[in-house]
Design an enzyme around this catalytic site. Sequence first.
Site, PDB file in Angstrom:
ATOM      1  N   THR A  68       3.003  -1.407   2.990  1.00  0.00           N
ATOM      2  CA  THR A  68       3.339  -1.826   4.349  1.00  0.00           C
ATOM      3  C   THR A  68       4.577  -1.099   4.873  1.00  0.00           C
ATOM      4  O   THR A  68       5.396  -0.611   4.098  1.00  0.00           O
ATOM      5  CB  THR A  68       3.589  -3.349   4.431  1.00  0.00           C
ATOM      6  OG1 THR A  68       2.493  -4.011   3.869  1.00  0.00           O
ATOM      7  CG2 THR A  68       3.788  -3.846   5.817  1.00  0.00           C
ATOM      8  N   THR A 104       0.208  -2.135   8.114  1.00  0.00           N
ATOM      9  CA  THR A 104      -0.096  -1.967   6.686  1.00  0.00           C
ATOM     10  C   THR A 104      -1.503  -1.450   6.477  1.00  0.00           C
ATOM     11  O   THR A 104      -2.343  -1.525   7.376  1.00  0.00           O
ATOM     12  CB  THR A 104       0.065  -3.343   5.989  1.00  0.00           C
ATOM     13  OG1 THR A 104      -0.042  -3.186   4.586  1.00  0.00           O
ATOM     14  CG2 THR A 104      -0.998  -4.326   6.430  1.00  0.00           C
ATOM     15  N   ASP A 133      -6.255  -9.909   0.383  1.00  0.00           N
ATOM     16  CA  ASP A 133      -5.333 -10.983   0.770  1.00  0.00           C
ATOM     17  C   ASP A 133      -6.039 -12.329   0.934  1.00  0.00           C
ATOM     18  O   ASP A 133      -5.386 -13.362   1.076  1.00  0.00           O
ATOM     19  CB  ASP A 133      -4.598 -10.644   2.077  1.00  0.00           C
ATOM     20  CG  ASP A 133      -3.385  -9.758   1.832  1.00  0.00           C
ATOM     21  OD1 ASP A 133      -3.118  -9.416   0.668  1.00  0.00           O
ATOM     22  OD2 ASP A 133      -2.696  -9.419   2.815  1.00  0.00           O
ATOM     23  N   SER A 140       1.401 -12.139   5.237  1.00  0.00           N
ATOM     24  CA  SER A 140       2.805 -12.564   5.137  1.00  0.00           C
ATOM     25  C   SER A 140       3.693 -11.791   6.102  1.00  0.00           C
ATOM     26  O   SER A 140       4.917 -11.979   6.105  1.00  0.00           O
ATOM     27  CB  SER A 140       3.327 -12.319   3.729  1.00  0.00           C
ATOM     28  OG  SER A 140       2.584 -13.035   2.792  1.00  0.00           O
TER      29      SER A 140
END
Length: 610
Positions: free
Chosen positions: A417, A435, A459, A481
């Site tokens: 990222t 990312t 993810d 996140s």
Amino acid sequence: MPHFGRRLAAVTAALAMSVTTGAISPASADPRHTDKDPTATGYGGAVSTVDPEASAAAIEVLRKGGNAVDAAVAAAATLGVTEPYSAGIGGGGYFVYYDAKNKKVSTIDGRETAPAGIKQDAFIDPATGEPYRFTPELVTSGVSVGVPGTPATWERALKRWGSFSLEDALEPAIEVADRGFVVDTTFRQQTEDNQKRFAAFTSTKDLYLPGGQLPAEGSIFKNPDLANTYRLLADKGMDAFYDGPLAKEIAKTVQNPPKSSDTALPVPVGSMTEEDLEHYKVVEQKPTHVNYRGYDVYGMAPSSSGGTTVGESLNILDVFDLPALKDEPAVLHHYLEASALAFADRAKYVGDPAFVKVPTKALTDPIFGKERACELDPLTAAPKPLKTAGDVSSYDGSCPVDPASAADEKDTENISTTNMTVSDKWGNVVEYTLTIEQTGGSGMVVPGRGFLLNNELTDFSTVYSATDPNRIEPGKRPRSSMSPTILLEDGKPFLALGSPGGSTIITTVLQTLVNRIDLGMSTPDAIAAPRASQRNTASVTAEPAFIDKYGAELTSRFGHTLAKSGDSFTSAAEIGAATAIEFLEDGRVLAAAEPVRRGGGSAMVVKLSK
Ligand code: GLU
């Protein structure tokens, strides 16, 4: 509207050399930007990224009259060239924008989505009936590739708030892809870390392992295929990505990865179709909002867990008068405990709101935060992982007798990222995190197109459970996140910041805020300070320097267990690589980037003086 299309490329080198910032290299015949300065203070707009080419692209756009959005897209496209293992048009991200005219913060959710045909057992190996291993099967696969959202994000951002055409905004990146950039230690190291995966695909091997070799440090790396892909998009717009030949090639790469004949990697295939690409849509949504010690803190709402988890942690911390403690270890103890509580709630409640009911309002409600603060003992670390989450269905700020049970969270997020912060002379601000998930994404370059596809679907929770908000579902966005964050003071920007780092993004942003606001550090010091991350796991993950400085006291005085950070994939012992801009008096801005981690970042301003 400024329009200088092809001309921009021609003036790139000359302009960049004449920019008077602390971070631009002195005039030389070589237009490439290699010097990095992690801080710059001045006027007329600023930028902070991980890379000097990307920061120079943003500054150039600002100097030509572009605004922060134009500059952010130019920098992001340049990062697609120079930081291709962290971000690019094959991935997704979250764009947060402060508009100086109406003093409002808006966001674009450009997260990747699961294909419509994905099955809930997509992560089970049909040959064995057992879950694929995370490494090597899932990370290097077609099955973990999500429909990219980055091209649509750039298009939407420019359309809503930009003043440049896509063609103008892509021009600096095309220039860098054509003329090449200087390979640094980080780029070489990341290529080496990925060597086996990259060698597994003919397209990736051709691009990133030319002649079967790692690119040498100090050599010039060009990506003419990506320059041509950007030219296509500049010419035809982003429809050329989501529809037509390129979309067909992306779907083909996912369904039938271009495997090298001699690879031993299994590479499970994915189901993404051209229709999945055609149907991709970004989501514009309200930011999350909390007030922390007088600052209005705006973040990214779900599908990212960034805004709710940073926000909830701040609401918990707001209950305690940390600045008055004048006790650094005690402040850090509060920070770690608040973060663990917020992570317990994230696991139980946060997923893609288009698929699950996410209690964003409760999670960012100060009364809920006050109730959760009952679980924070100022003197002792609670045993982790915490088994209980807060009860979002009924809370009034008083201490509960029996909190709800928490979901179990396995942390498989990676450390790739990239993040950028940009401001302009009108006072607009962009905080943008983007990312392709893992460093090197899925490892698959779309043949002849010069960019890597993400592996963002890793993810999702890798084990399916019908009650898990982050369970895999067709068309869904995996929980992120990423935490691009903008703080206002009396309606005006005070600080904008964000970071890479998987789930440690949340704690990096949070710790930087605690450092800046509660411990009174300067923004560059707050970024540079050693980090630790408590994500409701048995031990706190901490950088070696953090353990050296605070480990003994946090262990003996508060009962924390600390474990040295170090990712199995890259063996990096660093957490995050933040960028920020702080807005000072009188239109002055302080751009700050990471001084050391990931080889250090690049901060620049348009003018040193008014
Ligand atoms: N996939 C992660 C997220 O969305 C980001 C990847 C990383 O930072 O390594 O939160």
